[in-house]
Design an enzyme around this catalytic site. Sequence first.
Site, mmCIF file in Angstrom:
data_model
loop_
_atom_site.group_PDB
_atom_site.id
_atom_site.type_symbol
_atom_site.label_atom_id
_atom_site.label_comp_id
_atom_site.label_asym_id
_atom_site.label_seq_id
_atom_site.Cartn_x
_atom_site.Cartn_y
_atom_site.Cartn_z
ATOM 1 N N HIS A 54 0.813 -1.191 0.098
ATOM 2 C CA HIS A 54 0.151 -0.155 -0.230
ATOM 3 C C HIS A 54 0.861 1.300 -0.005
ATOM 4 O O HIS A 54 2.212 1.219 0.177
ATOM 5 C CB HIS A 54 -1.031 -0.159 1.229
ATOM 6 C CG HIS A 54 -0.392 0.015 2.681
ATOM 7 N ND1 HIS A 54 0.389 -1.124 2.991
ATOM 8 C CD2 HIS A 54 -0.535 0.895 3.469
ATOM 9 C CE1 HIS A 54 0.630 -0.674 4.220
ATOM 10 N NE2 HIS A 54 0.313 0.444 4.607
ATOM 11 N N HIS A 56 1.231 3.820 2.010
ATOM 12 C CA HIS A 56 1.716 4.602 3.262
ATOM 13 C C HIS A 56 3.228 4.803 3.336
ATOM 14 O O HIS A 56 3.995 3.799 2.727
ATOM 15 C CB HIS A 56 1.135 4.114 4.530
ATOM 16 C CG HIS A 56 -0.435 4.374 4.702
ATOM 17 N ND1 HIS A 56 -0.853 3.520 5.796
ATOM 18 C CD2 HIS A 56 -1.125 5.215 4.165
ATOM 19 C CE1 HIS A 56 -2.134 4.182 5.898
ATOM 20 N NE2 HIS A 56 -2.314 5.062 4.967
ATOM 21 N N ASP A 58 5.565 4.741 5.316
ATOM 22 C CA ASP A 58 6.430 3.731 5.877
ATOM 23 C C ASP A 58 6.517 2.350 5.212
ATOM 24 O O ASP A 58 7.042 1.667 5.691
ATOM 25 C CB ASP A 58 6.147 3.685 7.441
ATOM 26 C CG ASP A 58 4.874 3.017 7.746
ATOM 27 O OD1 ASP A 58 3.789 3.298 6.672
ATOM 28 O OD2 ASP A 58 4.594 2.470 8.802
ATOM 29 N N HIS A 59 6.024 2.390 3.980
ATOM 30 C CA HIS A 59 6.184 1.307 3.167
ATOM 31 C C HIS A 59 6.736 1.367 1.812
ATOM 32 O O HIS A 59 7.014 0.282 1.079
ATOM 33 C CB HIS A 59 4.494 0.655 3.125
ATOM 34 C CG HIS A 59 4.138 -0.102 4.361
ATOM 35 N ND1 HIS A 59 3.956 -1.348 4.757
ATOM 36 C CD2 HIS A 59 3.705 0.596 5.462
ATOM 37 C CE1 HIS A 59 3.790 -1.670 6.034
ATOM 38 N NE2 HIS A 59 3.461 -0.333 6.532
ATOM 39 N N HIS A 112 -7.792 -0.916 5.606
ATOM 40 C CA HIS A 112 -6.734 -0.090 6.096
ATOM 41 C C HIS A 112 -6.424 1.198 5.306
ATOM 42 O O HIS A 112 -6.160 2.488 5.551
ATOM 43 C CB HIS A 112 -5.473 -0.670 6.290
ATOM 44 C CG HIS A 112 -4.054 0.038 6.936
ATOM 45 N ND1 HIS A 112 -4.007 0.373 8.182
ATOM 46 C CD2 HIS A 112 -2.964 0.468 6.186
ATOM 47 C CE1 HIS A 112 -2.982 1.053 8.341
ATOM 48 N NE2 HIS A 112 -2.313 1.167 7.397
ATOM 49 N N ASP A 131 -0.372 -3.998 6.287
ATOM 50 C CA ASP A 131 -0.854 -3.392 7.419
ATOM 51 C C ASP A 131 -2.537 -4.057 7.510
ATOM 52 O O ASP A 131 -3.271 -3.336 8.443
ATOM 53 C CB ASP A 131 -0.840 -2.027 7.580
ATOM 54 C CG ASP A 131 0.551 -1.555 7.970
ATOM 55 O OD1 ASP A 131 1.625 -2.457 8.108
ATOM 56 O OD2 ASP A 131 0.767 -0.413 8.008
ATOM 57 N N HIS A 169 4.649 -4.708 10.789
ATOM 58 C CA HIS A 169 5.167 -4.150 11.976
ATOM 59 C C HIS A 169 5.288 -5.333 12.963
ATOM 60 O O HIS A 169 4.658 -6.375 12.979
ATOM 61 C CB HIS A 169 4.123 -3.155 12.407
ATOM 62 C CG HIS A 169 4.033 -1.815 11.513
ATOM 63 N ND1 HIS A 169 4.769 -0.821 11.703
ATOM 64 C CD2 HIS A 169 3.146 -1.668 10.402
ATOM 65 C CE1 HIS A 169 4.608 0.170 10.860
ATOM 66 N NE2 HIS A 169 3.647 -0.354 10.048
#
Length: 239
Positions: A54, A56, A58-59, A112, A131, A169
């Site tokens: 996805h 975001h 942090d990915h 999400h 996530d 995570h």
Amino acid sequence: MRIEIIPCLQDNYSYLIIDESNNFACVVDPSESEPIINFLKNKNIKLKYILNTHHHYDHIGGNQELKKKYGSVVIGFKGDSKRIPGIDILLQDNQIWKAENFEAKIMHIPGHTSGHICFNFFKEKLVFTGDTLFSLGCGRIFEGSYEEMFESLNKIKLLPKETKIYCGHEYTLNNAKFCKKYDSENKDLQKKIEKIEKLREKGIPTIPSTLKEELDCNIFLRAKDVETFSKLRDFKDNF
């Protein structure tokens, strides 16, 4: 295939999927480039593909630098074509992506985010859930609905029980405390928590889990209907 877990940022995991027959690799959700580069340094491994679950940050934070350094091909969901930097190949729900010796079925699992997918390497029984599904938990609902997230988790529940779950995570210990609060009599959960605590004491990742473990212990996967799931998700948001 060999899987290397690469810790990134504060609690993210990126994953290198290495085909040892030719030393080609994919990286799943590179939060940042430096830990990936450090792992690959002085190894004869070519980073061929970047797989994003996805959009975001942090990915996908390492996408551009890894693409520039290694000439890697960036792969993600067609609905996120404007949100994933450097994207080259646009994937659709239920599509089989195949390149070199890598082969994965794409599952669109919104909730999400609207464009969230997972990569199901069905021959190896490995799934990268980003996530959406965590060990003993599930993702917060940002762009979707409770119904969408519940249905997305139900899709994952249909995979073979021995499938290994690689999530985005290291949230397992906190998730375990929540599960224990609302499912305190669960013997399988009690055993899993003991295992998790020992791993974390040694600084060892709790990932991968297996789908069987999650079906036995993850309170979100054990929710029988969307109403129960929704209440649990609300409780977790404030846990």
